[in-house]
Design a protein around this motif. Structure first.
Motif, PDB file in Angstrom:
ATOM      1  N   VAL A 113      11.396 -51.624-154.998  1.00 26.86           N
ATOM      2  CA  VAL A 113      11.836 -50.351-155.347  1.00 26.86           C
ATOM      3  C   VAL A 113      11.586 -50.004-156.837  1.00 26.86           C
ATOM      4  O   VAL A 113      11.039 -49.098-157.354  1.00 26.86           O
ATOM      5  CB  VAL A 113      13.518 -50.154-155.320  1.00 26.86           C
ATOM      6  N   GLU A 114      11.539 -51.421-157.764  1.00 30.32           N
ATOM      7  CA  GLU A 114      10.957 -51.241-159.009  1.00 30.32           C
ATOM      8  C   GLU A 114       9.670 -50.825-159.216  1.00 30.32           C
ATOM      9  O   GLU A 114       9.110 -50.216-159.974  1.00 30.32           O
ATOM     10  CB  GLU A 114      11.438 -52.504-159.779  1.00 30.32           C
ATOM     11  N   LEU A 115       8.655 -51.530-158.262  1.00 30.19           N
ATOM     12  CA  LEU A 115       7.365 -51.483-158.370  1.00 30.19           C
ATOM     13  C   LEU A 115       6.933 -49.928-157.737  1.00 30.19           C
ATOM     14  O   LEU A 115       6.041 -49.282-158.322  1.00 30.19           O
ATOM     15  CB  LEU A 115       6.562 -52.127-157.460  1.00 30.19           C
ATOM     16  N   ALA A 116       7.709 -49.542-156.851  1.00 34.39           N
ATOM     17  CA  ALA A 116       7.339 -48.068-156.212  1.00 34.39           C
ATOM     18  C   ALA A 116       7.560 -46.995-157.369  1.00 34.39           C
ATOM     19  O   ALA A 116       6.994 -46.244-157.429  1.00 34.39           O
ATOM     20  CB  ALA A 116       8.227 -47.862-155.303  1.00 34.39           C
ATOM     21  N   ASP A 117       8.910 -47.365-157.963  1.00 35.25           N
ATOM     22  CA  ASP A 117       9.058 -46.216-159.039  1.00 35.25           C
ATOM     23  C   ASP A 117       7.996 -46.346-160.175  1.00 35.25           C
ATOM     24  O   ASP A 117       7.673 -45.243-160.486  1.00 35.25           O
ATOM     25  CB  ASP A 117      10.484 -46.689-159.922  1.00 35.25           C
ATOM     26  N   SER A 118       7.426 -47.604-160.409  1.00 34.82           N
ATOM     27  CA  SER A 118       6.609 -47.448-161.586  1.00 34.82           C
ATOM     28  C   SER A 118       5.247 -46.945-161.093  1.00 34.82           C
ATOM     29  O   SER A 118       4.683 -46.237-162.018  1.00 34.82           O
ATOM     30  CB  SER A 118       6.547 -48.981-162.009  1.00 34.82           C
ATOM     31  N   LEU A 119       4.844 -47.176-159.632  1.00 33.68           N
ATOM     32  CA  LEU A 119       3.591 -46.816-159.646  1.00 33.68           C
ATOM     33  C   LEU A 119       3.430 -45.386-159.037  1.00 33.68           C
ATOM     34  O   LEU A 119       2.525 -44.718-159.019  1.00 33.68           O
ATOM     35  CB  LEU A 119       3.415 -47.673-158.047  1.00 33.68           C
ATOM     36  N   SER A 120       4.408 -44.683-159.057  1.00 37.27           N
ATOM     37  CA  SER A 120       4.748 -43.342-158.853  1.00 37.27           C
ATOM     38  C   SER A 120       3.941 -42.516-160.107  1.00 37.27           C
ATOM     39  O   SER A 120       3.437 -41.392-159.819  1.00 37.27           O
ATOM     40  CB  SER A 120       6.144 -42.765-158.760  1.00 37.27           C
ATOM     41  N   TYR A 121       4.073 -43.342-161.216  1.00 36.13           N
ATOM     42  CA  TYR A 121       3.456 -42.519-162.490  1.00 36.13           C
ATOM     43  C   TYR A 121       2.421 -43.438-163.068  1.00 36.13           C
ATOM     44  O   TYR A 121       1.526 -42.957-164.025  1.00 36.13           O
ATOM     45  CB  TYR A 121       4.484 -42.324-163.334  1.00 36.13           C
ATOM     46  N   ILE A 122       2.200 -44.474-162.660  1.00 35.14           N
ATOM     47  CA  ILE A 122       1.156 -45.381-163.276  1.00 35.14           C
ATOM     48  C   ILE A 122      -0.368 -44.766-162.612  1.00 35.14           C
ATOM     49  O   ILE A 122      -0.355 -44.890-161.432  1.00 35.14           O
ATOM     50  CB  ILE A 122       1.308 -46.894-163.101  1.00 35.14           C
ATOM     51  N   ARG A 123      -1.244 -44.566-163.646  1.00 40.21           N
ATOM     52  CA  ARG A 123      -2.432 -44.106-163.293  1.00 40.21           C
ATOM     53  C   ARG A 123      -3.735 -45.002-163.787  1.00 40.21           C
ATOM     54  O   ARG A 123      -4.862 -44.463-163.731  1.00 40.21           O
ATOM     55  CB  ARG A 123      -2.671 -42.782-163.832  1.00 40.21           C
ATOM     56  N   SER A 124      -3.480 -46.176-163.953  1.00 41.71           N
ATOM     57  CA  SER A 124      -4.584 -46.857-164.549  1.00 41.71           C
ATOM     58  C   SER A 124      -4.383 -48.409-163.982  1.00 41.71           C
ATOM     59  O   SER A 124      -3.473 -48.845-163.630  1.00 41.71           O
ATOM     60  CB  SER A 124      -4.577 -47.112-166.004  1.00 41.71           C
ATOM     61  N   ILE A 125      -5.686 -49.223-163.926  1.00 42.63           N
ATOM     62  CA  ILE A 125      -5.826 -50.395-163.314  1.00 42.63           C
ATOM     63  C   ILE A 125      -4.902 -51.305-164.315  1.00 42.63           C
ATOM     64  O   ILE A 125      -4.213 -52.303-164.034  1.00 42.63           O
ATOM     65  CB  ILE A 125      -7.182 -50.979-163.419  1.00 42.63           C
ATOM     66  N   ASP A 126      -4.818 -51.137-165.689  1.00 38.32           N
ATOM     67  CA  ASP A 126      -4.326 -51.784-166.695  1.00 38.32           C
ATOM     68  C   ASP A 126      -2.716 -51.588-166.644  1.00 38.32           C
ATOM     69  O   ASP A 126      -1.966 -52.510-166.348  1.00 38.32           O
ATOM     70  CB  ASP A 126      -4.738 -51.415-168.080  1.00 38.32           C
ATOM     71  N   GLY A 127      -2.236 -50.526-166.370  1.00 36.08           N
ATOM     72  CA  GLY A 127      -0.740 -50.403-166.208  1.00 36.08           C
ATOM     73  C   GLY A 127      -0.559 -51.129-165.042  1.00 36.08           C
ATOM     74  O   GLY A 127       0.570 -51.565-164.789  1.00 36.08           O
ATOM     75  N   PHE A 128      -1.093 -51.038-163.996  1.00 43.00           N
ATOM     76  CA  PHE A 128      -0.731 -51.530-162.656  1.00 43.00           C
ATOM     77  C   PHE A 128      -0.503 -53.067-162.904  1.00 43.00           C
ATOM     78  O   PHE A 128       0.616 -53.750-162.386  1.00 43.00           O
ATOM     79  CB  PHE A 128      -1.711 -51.285-161.608  1.00 43.00           C
ATOM     80  N   LEU A 129      -1.607 -53.874-163.568  1.00 44.74           N
ATOM     81  CA  LEU A 129      -1.437 -55.215-163.939  1.00 44.74           C
ATOM     82  C   LEU A 129      -0.452 -55.446-164.944  1.00 44.74           C
ATOM     83  O   LEU A 129       0.274 -56.576-164.621  1.00 44.74           O
ATOM     84  CB  LEU A 129      -2.740 -55.638-164.346  1.00 44.74           C
ATOM     85  N   VAL A 130      -0.118 -54.614-165.935  1.00 48.56           N
ATOM     86  CA  VAL A 130       0.865 -54.980-166.437  1.00 48.56           C
ATOM     87  C   VAL A 130       2.471 -55.031-165.835  1.00 48.56           C
ATOM     88  O   VAL A 130       3.139 -55.797-166.196  1.00 48.56           O
ATOM     89  CB  VAL A 130       1.052 -54.070-167.973  1.00 48.56           C
ATOM     90  N   LYS A 131       2.505 -53.958-165.042  1.00 48.04           N
ATOM     91  CA  LYS A 131       3.609 -53.767-164.231  1.00 48.04           C
ATOM     92  C   LYS A 131       3.902 -55.205-163.358  1.00 48.04           C
ATOM     93  O   LYS A 131       5.003 -55.609-163.321  1.00 48.04           O
ATOM     94  CB  LYS A 131       3.826 -52.556-163.514  1.00 48.04           C
ATOM     95  N   LEU A 132       2.751 -55.634-162.768  1.00 51.12           N
ATOM     96  CA  LEU A 132       2.723 -56.639-161.711  1.00 51.12           C
ATOM     97  C   LEU A 132       3.027 -57.945-162.496  1.00 51.12           C
ATOM     98  O   LEU A 132       3.667 -58.831-161.920  1.00 51.12           O
ATOM     99  CB  LEU A 132       1.381 -56.543-161.049  1.00 51.12           C
ATOM    100  N   GLY A 133       2.703 -58.028-163.779  1.00 54.94           N
ATOM    101  CA  GLY A 133       2.869 -59.304-164.300  1.00 54.94           C
ATOM    102  C   GLY A 133       4.254 -59.239-164.709  1.00 54.94           C
ATOM    103  O   GLY A 133       4.656 -60.454-164.688  1.00 54.94           O
ATOM    104  N   THR A 134       4.914 -58.274-165.130  1.00 52.76           N
ATOM    105  CA  THR A 134       6.371 -58.553-165.378  1.00 52.76           C
ATOM    106  C   THR A 134       7.134 -58.616-164.172  1.00 52.76           C
ATOM    107  O   THR A 134       7.968 -59.592-164.241  1.00 52.76           O
ATOM    108  CB  THR A 134       7.065 -57.124-166.063  1.00 52.76           C
TER     109      THR A 134
END
Length: 173
Positions: free
Chosen positions: A12-33
């Motif tokens: 749920v947390e990742l789906a919420d974030s990926l709904s607005y993340i538009r960059s590879i860097d943003g994806f990796l930062v969220k995945l890192g947390t």
């Protein structure tokens, strides 16, 4: 039971974030947390493997639509993980991430930014060192339309002004 709850919570947390993340860097930062949180929670649970949990999270059907945008950029994602020190925590999960993204159908998206945006301090530094152009004050230029009528009007006005000044100076007191 606790592992299923963790998987659902992070999905749920990742789906919420990926709904607005538009960059590879943003994806990796969220995945890192998420990986850091998984490692912390697995320390308290016996027989818990963060890599298995990460794979279960990423393979969840709720995330396939979001991850399909990133599955087109597997090599860019792996290169970013290996070269950027901010994503160091993800280096031991590169194989998991690669295998999951290879299983998800690539849906090309023009919204995904491949390059990493500069850090905020870099932008601020560039703004401070940028040369500021001086503001030029506008110069008012009058075009005099010189003809006989305008010259006579100016002479008449000047003589009237001089006559008034002479009256003021030489008037008896």
């Amino acid at each position: 039971m606790a592992r299923n709850y963790m998987v659902e919570k992070f999905v749920v947390e990742l789906a919420d974030s990926l709904s607005y993340i538009r960059s590879i860097d943003g994806f990796l930062v969220k995945l890192g947390t998420i990986v850091v949180s998984l490692e912390d929670e697995c320390r308290e649970i016996s027989n818990c493997d963060p890599a298995v949990l990460l794979e279960n999270i990423l393979m969840h059907e709720k995330l396939s639509r979001y991850l399909s945008r990133f599955s087109c950029y597997i090599d860019d994602i792996v290169d970013s993980i290996n070269s950027d020190p901010r994503h160091k925590v993800l280096r031991k999960y590169t194989d998991v991430l690669r295998s999951v993204l290879e299983r998800i159908k690539c849906v090309e998206s023009t919204e995904i930014e491949k390059t990493t945006p500069p850090a905020l301090w870099v932008k601020e530094y560039k703004e401070q060192t940028r040369q500021v152009k001086p503001i030029h004050r506008p110069v008012l230029r009058f075009k005099l339309n010189i003809n006989t009528e305008s010259i006579l009007t100016m002479i008449l006005l000047a003589s009237i002004i001089l006559y008034i000044i002479s009256l003021i100076i030489y008037l008896p007191k």
